[in-house]
Design a protein around this motif. Sequence first.
Motif, PDB file in Angstrom:
ATOM      1  N   SER A 312       0.813  -1.216   0.000  1.00 19.66           N
ATOM      2  CA  SER A 312       0.000   0.000   0.000  1.00 19.66           C
ATOM      3  C   SER A 312       0.846   1.267   0.000  1.00 19.66           C
ATOM      4  O   SER A 312       0.336   2.356  -0.165  1.00 19.66           O
ATOM      5  CB  SER A 312      -0.947  -0.001   1.204  1.00 19.66           C
ATOM      6  N   CYS A 313       2.159   1.129   0.180  1.00 23.40           N
ATOM      7  CA  CYS A 313       3.036   2.301   0.187  1.00 23.40           C
ATOM      8  C   CYS A 313       3.581   2.533  -1.219  1.00 23.40           C
ATOM      9  O   CYS A 313       4.144   1.634  -1.826  1.00 23.40           O
ATOM     10  CB  CYS A 313       4.183   2.089   1.166  1.00 23.40           C
ATOM     11  N   ALA A 315       5.979   4.623  -2.047  1.00 28.12           N
ATOM     12  CA  ALA A 315       7.192   5.428  -1.878  1.00 28.12           C
ATOM     13  C   ALA A 315       8.044   5.492  -3.147  1.00 28.12           C
ATOM     14  O   ALA A 315       8.628   6.532  -3.461  1.00 28.12           O
ATOM     15  CB  ALA A 315       8.020   4.886  -0.720  1.00 28.12           C
ATOM     16  N   VAL A 318       6.713   8.053  -5.418  1.00 26.40           N
ATOM     17  CA  VAL A 318       6.933   9.377  -4.835  1.00 26.40           C
ATOM     18  C   VAL A 318       8.400   9.781  -5.026  1.00 26.40           C
ATOM     19  O   VAL A 318       8.705  10.889  -5.472  1.00 26.40           O
ATOM     20  CB  VAL A 318       6.562   9.391  -3.328  1.00 26.40           C
ATOM     21  N   CYS A 328      -0.889   9.707  -2.615  1.00 24.80           N
ATOM     22  CA  CYS A 328      -0.920   8.367  -2.024  1.00 24.80           C
ATOM     23  C   CYS A 328      -2.198   8.235  -1.203  1.00 24.80           C
ATOM     24  O   CYS A 328      -2.490   9.082  -0.362  1.00 24.80           O
ATOM     25  CB  CYS A 328       0.297   8.167  -1.126  1.00 24.80           C
ATOM     26  N   PHE A 331      -1.876   8.686   2.588  1.00 28.22           N
ATOM     27  CA  PHE A 331      -1.259   9.893   3.136  1.00 28.22           C
ATOM     28  C   PHE A 331      -2.175  10.585   4.157  1.00 28.22           C
ATOM     29  O   PHE A 331      -3.310  10.944   3.842  1.00 28.22           O
ATOM     30  CB  PHE A 331      -0.919  10.868   2.001  1.00 28.22           C
ATOM     31  N   MET A 345       7.585   8.777   5.376  1.00 28.85           N
ATOM     32  CA  MET A 345       6.765   9.440   6.378  1.00 28.85           C
ATOM     33  C   MET A 345       7.526   9.582   7.698  1.00 28.85           C
ATOM     34  O   MET A 345       7.070  10.228   8.623  1.00 28.85           O
ATOM     35  CB  MET A 345       5.455   8.649   6.571  1.00 28.85           C
TER      36      MET A 345
END
Lengths: 370, 94
Positions: A312-313, A315, A318, A328, A331, A345
């Motif tokens: 689910s991340c 990153a 990003v 996201c 977020f 984060m």
Amino acid sequence: MKFLSEYRDPEVARQYLDEIRKTITRPWTIMEVCGGQTHSLVKNGILDMLPDEVRMVHGPGCPVCVTPLNLIDKAVYLAEEKNVILCSFGDMLRVPGSEKSLLEAKANGADIRILYSPLEAVNIARDNPDREVVFFAVGFETTAPANALSVVHADRYELKNYSILTSHVLVPPAIEAVMDDEATQIEGFLAAGHVCTIMGISEYYPLVDKYKVPIVVTGFEPVDLLQGILMTVKQLENGEHKLENQYARMVRPEGNPHAIKTLEEVFDITDRMWRGIGVIPGSGYELKAKYAAYDARLKFDVNIPEAPESDSCIAGEVMKGIKKPFECPNFGKACKPETPLGAPMVSSEGACAAYYHFSGMLEELETVQP
Amino acid sequence: MCLAIPGKITTIESKYDGLVQVAKVSFGGIIKEASLEMVPHAKVDDYVLVHVGVAISVVDEAEARQTFKYLEQMGEVAEELNIHGFLPDQKEYS
Ligand code: SF4
């Protein structure tokens, strides 16, 4: 312009902003590679002040964010070994491992120490000859000389109980990885000032030629960032792609030869796994064979299986500048600094943390989707 | 973590039977040790840019003062020097 009056030179900042507005005729996407610069851009409200045509995306230059999950698991494992004192920069402690973070291991009684400098870790090793001291050596080119120097010192003191767990990454191969991604929209780069204080600027000429993008070596203060952005925009508007040095007061073209020599003495270039991004060829440092005795991975023969990343991340997207943190779905909801789902984060240099702490994005998000 | 902070060298001493030279550097009054191995020509009263305990370049005084003032205003100095913290017990190690 809420923060402008606090800048080193508000009038100069205002002039740069005006000049950016006058110069720009169409949207451009520019990446600042360094997480320290991301932090400064967001914290100082610069993203809000720039004209809409300047689309800043945030790069992978957050050492904590790109350190592989498996290495965090290894660090946790080492810290829980009875005789190890695990030393680390503070930022690493909250990063979630597959089971726990270093902070949780510390709370459970592991001897984990937060240090300002790797050289302190060597002194701890000197003072504790009956303990094994492992330094979690993360960082880009700015930090690598200090970590290398810790090994040189340990060698000078003939210590047998000091080693480092390395996760050293390099900026130029990361720029290549970002540009080689099909989804990239990046048209110009701000290169990281202090990285170039160490390495100099020559590595960036081939990148400018290969990708036909402007690269401007830039400092960290608001006026530096605004000037760096202006220089990039001017090149883009003129159809140019050159390497320029905005941060000449701190960056000599040849870098710091003593630091480079120390790096060459201690490290070899190796392929590195970047968390969220994958393996980038020739993108990191490992200890040279002659310093193998100081390599925690070899010394402790830690065999921790690769754990799957949380799916689910996002990153990786990003950090390649493909998505913004607030794009996201987690977020500010499932993912917050107290309950991070991903490293960006946690670290003060992570883009997600910067947006969470300093920008109005969260309120906007909450008003749009109550 | 990639920030570097300018400070003034107050003393240079040799430690551990002369195996290393260590400088005491003042960051607006906060004294920290720094290695001068990357800037071997630096002397007492010089200003150096320090990153994680290692001086990485010599800078001029005016530049050092301005940069320091900015970093202090922005609350970056304490964070970078690890002198107060988001973790309650880090003082005992610093
Ligand atoms: S907000 Fe959290 S889950 Fe989303 S990309 Fe950032 S760190 Fe990962």
